[in-house]
Design a protein around this motif. Structure first.
Motif, PDB file in Angstrom:
ATOM      1  N   VAL A   3       3.347  -2.940   3.188  1.00  0.00           N
ATOM      2  CA  VAL A   3       2.040  -2.645   2.821  1.00  0.00           C
ATOM      3  C   VAL A   3       1.716  -1.445   4.030  1.00  0.00           C
ATOM      4  O   VAL A   3       2.094  -1.538   5.134  1.00  0.00           O
ATOM      5  N   PHE A   4       1.029  -0.457   3.805  1.00  0.00           N
ATOM      6  CA  PHE A   4       0.490   0.635   4.518  1.00  0.00           C
ATOM      7  C   PHE A   4      -0.786   0.011   5.258  1.00  0.00           C
ATOM      8  O   PHE A   4      -1.321  -0.997   4.848  1.00  0.00           O
ATOM      9  N   LEU A   5      -1.238   0.756   6.358  1.00  0.00           N
ATOM     10  CA  LEU A   5      -2.468   0.267   6.915  1.00  0.00           C
ATOM     11  C   LEU A   5      -3.622   0.046   5.980  1.00  0.00           C
ATOM     12  O   LEU A   5      -4.474  -0.735   6.170  1.00  0.00           O
ATOM     13  N   LYS A  42       6.239  -5.461  12.006  1.00  0.00           N
ATOM     14  CA  LYS A  42       5.424  -4.361  11.885  1.00  0.00           C
ATOM     15  C   LYS A  42       6.461  -2.975  11.740  1.00  0.00           C
ATOM     16  O   LYS A  42       7.439  -3.005  12.183  1.00  0.00           O
ATOM     17  N   ALA A  43       5.903  -2.019  10.954  1.00  0.00           N
ATOM     18  CA  ALA A  43       6.657  -0.962  10.606  1.00  0.00           C
ATOM     19  C   ALA A  43       6.309   0.238  11.396  1.00  0.00           C
ATOM     20  O   ALA A  43       5.062   0.511  11.383  1.00  0.00           O
ATOM     21  N   PRO A 102      10.227   2.725   2.825  1.00  0.00           N
ATOM     22  CA  PRO A 102      11.141   3.697   3.210  1.00  0.00           C
ATOM     23  C   PRO A 102      10.548   4.788   4.330  1.00  0.00           C
ATOM     24  O   PRO A 102      11.372   5.206   4.771  1.00  0.00           O
ATOM     25  N   ALA A 103       9.277   4.728   4.304  1.00  0.00           N
ATOM     26  CA  ALA A 103       8.601   5.739   5.081  1.00  0.00           C
ATOM     27  C   ALA A 103       8.884   5.277   6.787  1.00  0.00           C
ATOM     28  O   ALA A 103       8.626   6.159   7.534  1.00  0.00           O
ATOM     29  N   ALA A 104       9.192   4.245   6.985  1.00  0.00           N
ATOM     30  CA  ALA A 104       9.179   3.732   8.393  1.00  0.00           C
ATOM     31  C   ALA A 104      10.608   3.943   8.880  1.00  0.00           C
ATOM     32  O   ALA A 104      11.782   3.975   8.408  1.00  0.00           O
ATOM     33  N   LEU A 144       2.441   3.044  14.311  1.00  0.00           N
ATOM     34  CA  LEU A 144       2.220   1.886  13.447  1.00  0.00           C
ATOM     35  C   LEU A 144       1.946   2.505  12.100  1.00  0.00           C
ATOM     36  O   LEU A 144       0.800   2.828  12.053  1.00  0.00           O
ATOM     37  N   ILE A 145       2.670   2.194  11.175  1.00  0.00           N
ATOM     38  CA  ILE A 145       2.088   2.557   9.723  1.00  0.00           C
ATOM     39  C   ILE A 145       2.033   1.638   8.711  1.00  0.00           C
ATOM     40  O   ILE A 145       1.354   1.787   7.576  1.00  0.00           O
TER      41      ILE A 145
END
Lengths: 176, 197
Positions: A100-102, A70-71, A50-52, A78-79
């Motif tokens: 997944v986050f970085l 890639k988000a 949801p953050a992207a 890029l997150i």
């Protein structure tokens, strides 16, 4: 002999008409089906990440299958990544979409396709189970509680997510 | 007119495809897990039945007896594929829930059975009523079975919880539960029939 040709001709005629009808039906529904699939994909991506603000599909070559997404956030930074994991459950392949986050932390997961036992294995789609994945390290999911009565289905998700997460991490490392 | 109404209603009770003719049980057993699935399957099968009955009765003089079965199958398969494409385009969720059972309507005994037993001998108006009646009968039977199974198996109907604190009996959501429910319903309908005679 004459009969045979007559039968063949009649059958061919019926098949030709049927083929014409199917071609028309296909032409009418095809853009709609394509749009539905894309809409669904977008909604799924948004749900696990949801953050992207935007997503970009990564393919090895133009006509190959998508490896992962890639988000990016609203500043185009890029997150994280979104990927699809699949594993053998009790009676079907269980497919999950994972964000997944970085830093390898899972944003959320969503079961997108399964055909497990109704009432038992099906509960892997419930938030009570999938919610446990959020904020966990995608490479180590040993802390996730499996559902009683749905051990095999739960394990299928946990293991397939971990395995795919490692694969994707390898892939990204090689790219850099 | 009276005749047409008779053709229509016989499929619902007197010659109900599931409970009296006992045809097409495989998809019935498989998809009757929830009422939504039952309705979706019923509508798809009704569409195919209507279309194939109508076309078969219209071309019945043109098709030679010896190759009638392949001809019927081509006609039925065409309607099934159209139904499947429409379902994919307008209701992907239902399409995924029904899965392989939509393409399998092609070999559903009800459809081929009606083409063979009724539509190839009657005019298109009677065949239309017959197909519609059979389709509605099949849909109602599916709704009945899936309502019982969904309620007992997951404690819900159409996704709504009816009785709070009702502990669902999982077996009704599984294939064994489907056989149990259909068997008991068949027995019940036979009992009613025997009582009357």
């Amino acid at each position: 002999m004459k009969e045979m040709f007559r039968y063949g001709f009649i059958l061919a005629l019926i098949c030709t008409i049927a083929a014409g009808l199917l071609a028309a039906a296909n032409a009418l529904t095809r853009p709609k089906i394509f749009a539905q699939a894309q809409l669904e994909e977008r909604a799924g991506l948004k749900e696990v990440m949801p953050a992207a603000a935007g997503f970009k599909a990564v393919k090895p070559e133009a006509d190959k299958e998508i490896l992962y997404y890639k988000a990016f956030d609203s500043q185009d930074k890029l997150i994280g990544f979104v990927f699809k994991a699949s594993g053998k459950g009790y009676s079907s392949m269980v497919e999950t979409l994972v964000g997944v986050f970085l830093d390898d932390k899972i944003s959320a997961i969503k079961v997108i396709s399964q055909n497990e036992t109704p009432g038992l294995g099906v509960r892997i789609t419930e938030n009570k189970f999938t919610g446990q994945f959020s904020n966990r390290n995608s490479l180590d999911l040993s802390g996730v509680q499996v559902i009683a009565g749905a051990t095999i289905s739960s394990r299928a998700i946990i293991n397939s997510v971990m395995k795919k997460a490692r694969e994707i991490k390898e892939l990204i490392k090689n790219e850099k | 007119m009276k005749n047409f109404i008779k053709e229509f209603t016989k499929g619902i009770i007197r010659e109900n495809p599931t409970f009296v003719l006992v045809l097409g049980l495989c998809p019935t057993l498989a998809v009757s897990v929830s009422v939504v699935n039952g309705i979706g399957m019923g509508i798809a099968a009704t569409f195919v039945l209507l279309g194939s009955s109508l076309i078969v009765s219209l071309v019945r003089d043109f098709i030679p007896d010896k190759i009638r079965i392949p001809c019927y199958i081509v006609i039925i398969a065409t309607f099934v594929t159209i139904a499947e494409l429409c379902m994919k385009a307008y209701s992907p969720v239902l399409d995924r829930a029904l899965g392989i059972y939509v393409p399998l309507i092609v070999v559903n005994c009800i459809v081929l059975g009606r083409a063979e037993a009724f539509a190839c001998k009657n005019n298109f108006r009677s065949s239309f009523c017959d197909g519609l009646g059979m389709g509605v009968g099949f849909t109602l039977a599916l709704i009945l079975i899936s309502a019982i199974r969904e309620f007992l198996g997951s404690g819900r109907i159409l996704g709504h919880t009816l009785i709070k604190g009702f502990e669902p009996v999982f077996v009704f959501g599984m294939p064994s539960g489907a056989l149990l429910v259909i068997g008991l319903l068949l027995g019940f309908f036979n009992l009613l029939k025997n009582r009357k005679t």
